[in-house]
Design an enzyme around this catalytic site. Structure first.
Site, PDB file in Angstrom:
ATOM      1  N   SER A 147       0.849  -1.199   0.000  1.00 51.40           N
ATOM      2  CA  SER A 147       0.000   0.000   0.000  1.00 51.40           C
ATOM      3  C   SER A 147       0.875   1.236   0.000  1.00 51.40           C
ATOM      4  CB  SER A 147      -0.873   0.023   1.263  1.00 51.40           C
ATOM      5  OG  SER A 147      -1.472   1.288   1.430  1.00 51.40           O
ATOM      6  N   TYR A 160      -0.809   0.012  10.319  1.00 50.81           N
ATOM      7  CA  TYR A 160      -0.983  -0.617   9.006  1.00 50.81           C
ATOM      8  C   TYR A 160       0.176  -0.214   8.073  1.00 50.81           C
ATOM      9  CZ  TYR A 160      -3.272  -1.054   4.345  1.00 50.81           C
ATOM     10  OH  TYR A 160      -3.594  -1.334   3.031  1.00 50.81           O
TER      11      TYR A 160
HETATM   12  N1  LIG Z   1      -8.861  -0.900  -0.890  1.00 52.56           N
HETATM   13  C1  LIG Z   1      -7.882  -0.015  -0.763  1.00 52.56           C
HETATM   14  O1  LIG Z   1      -8.100   1.202  -0.740  1.00 52.56           O
HETATM   15  C2  LIG Z   1      -6.464  -0.509  -0.656  1.00 52.56           C
HETATM   16  C3  LIG Z   1      -5.428   0.430  -0.822  1.00 52.56           C
HETATM   17  C4  LIG Z   1      -4.113   0.005  -0.752  1.00 52.56           C
HETATM   18  C5  LIG Z   1      -3.827  -1.323  -0.493  1.00 52.56           C
HETATM   19  N2  LIG Z   1      -4.848  -2.212  -0.312  1.00 52.56           N
HETATM   20  C6  LIG Z   1      -4.498  -3.604  -0.037  1.00 52.56           C
HETATM   21  O2  LIG Z   1      -5.115  -4.424  -1.016  1.00 52.56           O
HETATM   22  C7  LIG Z   1      -5.357  -5.713  -0.436  1.00 52.56           C
HETATM   23  C8  LIG Z   1      -6.795  -6.120  -0.693  1.00 52.56           C
HETATM   24  O3  LIG Z   1      -7.642  -5.137  -0.127  1.00 52.56           O
HETATM   25  P1  LIG Z   1      -9.206  -5.034  -0.461  1.00 52.56           P
HETATM   26  O4  LIG Z   1      -9.508  -3.610  -0.526  1.00 52.56           O
HETATM   27  O5  LIG Z   1      -9.566  -5.915  -1.589  1.00 52.56           O
HETATM   28  O6  LIG Z   1      -9.791  -5.630   0.918  1.00 52.56           O
HETATM   29  P2  LIG Z   1     -11.237  -6.205   1.278  1.00 52.56           P
HETATM   30  O7  LIG Z   1     -12.237  -5.745   0.284  1.00 52.56           O
HETATM   31  O8  LIG Z   1     -11.423  -5.915   2.712  1.00 52.56           O
HETATM   32  O9  LIG Z   1     -11.051  -7.802   1.085  1.00 52.56           O
HETATM   33  C9  LIG Z   1     -10.185  -8.482   1.946  1.00 52.56           C
HETATM   34  C10 LIG Z   1     -10.184  -9.953   1.601  1.00 52.56           C
HETATM   35  O10 LIG Z   1      -9.264 -10.610   2.477  1.00 52.56           O
HETATM   36  C11 LIG Z   1      -9.937 -11.593   3.262  1.00 52.56           C
HETATM   37  N3  LIG Z   1      -9.295 -11.607   4.568  1.00 52.56           N
HETATM   38  C12 LIG Z   1      -9.188 -10.588   5.457  1.00 52.56           C
HETATM   39  N4  LIG Z   1      -8.483 -10.972   6.533  1.00 52.56           N
HETATM   40  C13 LIG Z   1      -8.137 -12.273   6.314  1.00 52.56           C
HETATM   41  C14 LIG Z   1      -7.394 -13.224   7.055  1.00 52.56           C
HETATM   42  N5  LIG Z   1      -6.855 -12.919   8.230  1.00 52.56           N
HETATM   43  N6  LIG Z   1      -7.241 -14.460   6.538  1.00 52.56           N
HETATM   44  C15 LIG Z   1      -7.781 -14.779   5.327  1.00 52.56           C
HETATM   45  N7  LIG Z   1      -8.466 -13.915   4.578  1.00 52.56           N
HETATM   46  C16 LIG Z   1      -8.653 -12.671   5.069  1.00 52.56           C
HETATM   47  C17 LIG Z   1     -11.396 -11.182   3.249  1.00 52.56           C
HETATM   48  O11 LIG Z   1     -12.272 -12.290   3.452  1.00 52.56           O
HETATM   49  P3  LIG Z   1     -12.817 -12.646   4.967  1.00 52.56           P
HETATM   50  O12 LIG Z   1     -13.344 -11.376   5.537  1.00 52.56           O
HETATM   51  O13 LIG Z   1     -13.830 -13.726   4.763  1.00 52.56           O
HETATM   52  O14 LIG Z   1     -11.610 -13.168   5.691  1.00 52.56           O
HETATM   53  C18 LIG Z   1     -11.517 -10.649   1.815  1.00 52.56           C
HETATM   54  O15 LIG Z   1     -11.624 -11.712   0.890  1.00 52.56           O
HETATM   55  C19 LIG Z   1      -4.981  -5.587   1.039  1.00 52.56           C
HETATM   56  O16 LIG Z   1      -3.682  -6.092   1.228  1.00 52.56           O
HETATM   57  C20 LIG Z   1      -4.999  -4.092   1.289  1.00 52.56           C
HETATM   58  O17 LIG Z   1      -4.128  -3.745   2.343  1.00 52.56           O
HETATM   59  C21 LIG Z   1      -6.163  -1.837  -0.398  1.00 52.56           C
END
Ligand SMILES: NC(=O)c1ccc[n+]([C@@H]2O[C@H](COP(=O)([O-])OP(=O)(O)OC[C@H]3O[C@@H](n4cnc5c(N)ncnc54)[C@H](OP(=O)(O)O)[C@@H]3O)[C@@H](O)[C@H]2O)c1
Length: 255
Positions: A147, A160
């Site tokens: 990120s 984070y």
């Molecule tokens: N969205 C943003 O703005 C953003 C920006 C920069 C970086 N990122 C990074 O991009 C990545 C994906 O983010 P996203 O926005 O797609 O997140 P999201 O919509 O919250 O989805 C997270 C996914 O991870 C799973 N998960 C969460 N904790 C887990 C655990 N401990 N073990 C196994 N599965 C787990 C969730 O399923 P369950 O809840 O069923 O476990 C879900 O499938 C992350 O690494 C995040 O830090 C996101």
């Protein structure tokens, strides 16, 4: 962009946290490539819903696992080998954030929780994947989703950000150690992406307007903006790139 192809047909790819958000879109694109895809998440309902959305037939496997639990991660990789007999790519996509007032005021238990999921989970999955890939002897790829918070000290996102900064160094260290095995390790570092994770920010119109002012391309990212760089790093098209973190931030980090 739907017709861009990355040559991942029949590759076995584990996407952690593929039940929604960026991971779900990565899984969808991989299935479109003809890859064999494994997604995991903590909640079976999320995985069932994702399976319904993705289809994928015999090319999709879902597995309930909490990646911060080493025994779950071990079971995940055992199940992958049972089903597909090999592993070509690991995408460490799981990440979570709990807003903290300041790092100095953070309770140790909360610090630990954020580190466990963002950093330790990436470590647990990568060490299993590296062992399998080394044993196979024909290379492999690991892509970590980091990120922009790992580069910039962002208010409320300090722990984070520290975890994601560690993921960047993890990427460099692992890349140097695994290069002799032709296992490449890279990361992508998005700024805000329109998913449930960041909804409290982008669903507030005033806040969104302020955020967009900090992004030269004038918009926040959609999940597909992250999918393409991730698949590029997972493919042979990036065959001479390792240890890098690609900023996927609409230019936010250059101003
Ligand atoms: N969205 C943003 O703005 C953003 C920006 C920069 C970086 N990122 C990074 O991009 C990545 C994906 O983010 P996203 O926005 O797609 O997140 P999201 O919509 O919250 O989805 C997270 C996914 O991870 C799973 N998960 C969460 N904790 C887990 C655990 N401990 N073990 C196994 N599965 C787990 C969730 O399923 P369950 O809840 O069923 O476990 C879900 O499938 C992350 O690494 C995040 O830090 C996101």
């Amino acid at each position: 962009m739907d017709d861009i192809r990355y040559g991942l047909k029949d590759k076995v790819v584990v996407v952690t946290g593929g039940s929604r958000g960026i991971g779900l879109e990565i899984a969808r694109s991989l299935l479109g490539e003809g890859a064999k895809v494994v997604i995991c998440g903590r909640k079976s309902e999320g995985l069932d819903a994702a399976a319904g959305i993705l289809g994928g037939g015999g090319n999709l496997m879902t597995f309930q696992a909490h990646i911060a639990k080493e025994s779950d991660v071990n079971s995940l990789f055992d199940a992958v080998l049972d089903r597909f007999s090999r592993l070509d790519v690991l995408i460490n996509n799981v990440g979570m954030n709990i807003m903290t007032l300041s790092v100095a005021d953070t309770e140790p238990a909360l610090w630990q929780k954020i580190m466990d999921t963002n950093l330790n989970g990436t470590f647990f999955c990568s060490r299993k994947a590296a062992a399998v890939m080394k044993e196979q002897g024909d290379g492999g790829r690991i892509v970590n989703i980091s990120s922009i918070a790992g580069r910039r000290a962002s208010p409320g996102m300090g722990v984070y950000g520290i975890a994601k900064a560690a993921v960047e160094m993890f990427t460099r260290v692992l890349a140097s150690e695994l290069a002799p095995f032709n296992i490449r390790v890279n990361a992508v570092a998005p700024a805000m992406v329109r998913t449930a994770f960041s909804e409290p920010f982008w669903s507030n119109e005033d806040l969104l307007r302020e955020i967009v002012k900090t992004i030269p391309l004038g918009r926040i990212a959609e999940p597909m903006d992250v999918v393409h760089p991730t698949l590029f790093l997972a493919s042979e098209a990036s065959g001479y790139i390792t240890g890098q973190t690609l900023m996927v931030d609409g230019g936010a980090s250059v101003i």
